[in-house]
Write an enzyme that holds these catalytic residues in place. Structure first.
Site, PDB file in Angstrom:
ATOM      1  CE  LYS A  46      -4.354  -0.028   2.466  1.00  9.24           C
ATOM      2  NZ  LYS A  46      -5.274  -0.944   3.367  1.00  9.24           N
ATOM      3  CD  GLU A  79      -3.394   6.861   4.298  1.00 14.56           C
ATOM      4  OE1 GLU A  79      -3.052   6.557   3.206  1.00 14.56           O
ATOM      5  OE2 GLU A  79      -4.793   6.768   4.715  1.00 14.56           O
ATOM      6  CE  LYS A  80      -5.064  16.479   9.234  1.00 15.81           C
ATOM      7  NZ  LYS A  80      -4.483  16.632  10.835  1.00 15.81           N
ATOM      8  CG  ASN A 109      -8.975  -3.627  -2.661  1.00 13.03           C
ATOM      9  OD1 ASN A 109      -7.977  -3.570  -2.201  1.00 13.03           O
ATOM     10  ND2 ASN A 109     -10.320  -2.440  -2.634  1.00 13.03           N
ATOM     11  NE  ARG A 146      -9.841  -8.437  -2.704  1.00 15.01           N
ATOM     12  CZ  ARG A 146     -11.195  -7.189  -2.132  1.00 15.01           C
ATOM     13  NH1 ARG A 146     -12.201  -6.931  -3.255  1.00 15.01           N
ATOM     14  NH2 ARG A 146     -10.608  -6.529  -1.153  1.00 15.01           N
TER      15      ARG A 146
END
Ligand code: ADP
Length: 451
Positions: free
Chosen positions: A116, A200-201, A290, A292
């Site tokens: 990610k 992350e914020k 994602n 899929r």
């Protein structure tokens, strides 16, 4: 085209793939664990193979067993569904090495998007806005707290290899951060075998908006507009709809184009979803891709009239995308409710057991994707999804009325289900008005109470 497709999955998605294969004239192979002998996917497939004992790590997650099952039955392709091995680059690679087509993107694409932090970097390079955060993974707690202070609290700590809402922790201040950071790393290591996390914020009241992507092997990538998945509990989706009540055409075009830019850049093949958060100022931030088919894909199918699973199979076989979609041709409005065997009054504790009575809703614009039947025993080993109720209407108002009657006439007895809870949610004034964000349910604790 393929002759025989093995479905490396169970439950409603296995049935969904079998249906698509039937329409395309392709034979199917079901695989099942010892707990799933009585499952409908085993009955409906042309061929079936038992792949091991109930725990999924010994059956649905065992790559050698699945490849052997495909070889024994002469399957030339494998559809992974969602969950289990659907986003395993290792599985896609094992298929490739055995000359079996993996119905999905390449192992390289899965690997890239499965990291990610790397996906975030790629989005930034392509001028797709991301949530402000750390430039990459951080492992040193002191460095991490420094970055967190620079970004400003609250902060969400996320596993680089994360998925399914696991390995995420929110910290509201510097004091709680260090502990949350360590917990997130431990959780990530336990769940994904990789302790790497990034920051992350934490946006306070975002909507979750995702874009459906479809690409072929001839360089064409398109999007099929958005799904709004803002009704969530603990970062898990419960209700999804399309179009989003919060998006106008200008926003739809912009975010759709950004998603296509990212997917085209990597030559994406198959169905994929690019997830964004929409903040209160109307700005979009890329979250992840994602690689899929998603649980909530029927919502898009209802408003576009395209069969995404058949299209996945076609493009995996090398065919060109069979349709052109111009981002402004959504027809009407679709909503999906996920019905689970869980007890909302007890923290959504799973409620496996035997279904004693079953009657699904029906009528115009109502679709139920499910694998359950009267007499079926829901095993305790897998996720507790019983059915997806999807409705379509010419307007959101009509879709809501259809969902209301569908939930009212859905009979599932013998196990506790989330149907009464879903009924309360869709009648909540904020949901009716389309005024929800990912924190909506935390503001409405009364919805969780028993009837
Ligand atoms: P997973 O892959 O585990 O599902 P995601 O990154 O897709 O994790 O995030 C799941 C949900 O977590 C989002 O839909 C949103 O509700 C919440 N979330 C994730 N990142 C943020 C953020 N930066 N700010 C606020 N909420 C977030």
């Amino acid at each position: 085209m393929f002759k025989k497709v093995l479905i490396a999955n169970r439950g409603e998605i296995a049935l969904r793939v079998i249906r698509a294969c039937r329409e395309l004239g392709i034979e199917t192979v079901a695989v099942y664990s010892e707990a799933d002998r009585e499952c409908l996917h085993v009955r409906f497939a042309d061929d079936d193979v038992c792949i091991g004992p109930p725990p999924s790590r010994l059956s649905y997650l065992k790559i050698p067993g699945l490849i052997a099952a495909a070889e024994i039955t002469g399957a030339d392709a494998i559809h992974p569904g969602y969950g289990f091995l659907a986003e395993s680059a290792e599985f896609a690679e094992a298929c490739r090495n055995s000359n079996i087509t993996f119905i999905g993107p390449t192992p390289e694409q899965i690997r890239l998007m499965g990291d990610k932090a790397a996906a975030r970097r790629l989005a930034q390079e392509l001028d797709v806005p991301v949530v402000p955060g750390s430039p990459g993974p951080v492992s040193d707690p002191d460095e991490a707290v420094g970055i967190a202070r620079g970004l400003g609290f609250p902060i969400i700590i996320k596993a680089v290899a994360g998925g399914g809402g696991k390995g995420m922790r929110v910290a509201t201040d510097g004091d709680s951060f260090t502990q949350a950071f360590q917990l997130a790393r431990n959780e990530a290591l336990a769940a994904f075998g990789n302790a790497d996390v990034y920051l992350e914020k934490y946006l306070e009241h975002p909507r979750h908006i995702e874009i459906q992507i479809m690409g072929d092997q001839h360089g064409r990538v398109m999007h099929l507009c958005e799904r709004d998945c803002s009704v969530q509990r603990r970062h898990q989706k419960l209700i999804e709809e399309s179009p989003s009540p919060a998006l106008d055409q200008q926003h739809r075009d912009a975010v759709g184009a950004a998603a296509v830019r990212a997917a085209s850049h990597i030559g994406y093949v198959g169905a994929g979803t690019i997830e964004f958060l929409l903040d209160q100022d109307g700005c979009f931030h890329f979250m992840e891709m994602n690689t899929r088919i998603q649980v909530e894909h029927p919502v898009t199918e209802m408003v576009t009239n395209f069969d995404l699973v058949k299209e996945q199979i076609r493009v995996a076989a090398g065919e060109r995308l069979s349709f052109t979609f111009h981002g402004n041709r959504l027809r009407g409005h679709a909503i999906e409710c996920r019905v689970n065997a869980e007890d909302p009054a007890r923290g959504f504790q799973p409620c496996p057991g035997t279904i004693t009575a079953y009657h699904p809703p029906g009528g115009p614009g109502v679709r139920v994707d499910t694998h359950i039947y009267a007499g079926y025993t829901v095993p305790p080993y897998y996720d507790s999804l019983l059915a997806k109720v999807i409705v379509h209407g010419n307007s959101r108002r009509e879709a809501l009325a259809r969902m209301s009657q569908a939930l009212d006439s859905f009979i599932v007895e013998g196990v506790t289900t989330t149907i009464p809870f879903l009924r309360r949610v869709i009648h909540h004034p904020d949901f009716e008005a389309g005024r929800v964000d990912t924190k909506f349910l935390t503001r409405a604790p009364e919805l969780f109470a028993a009837e």
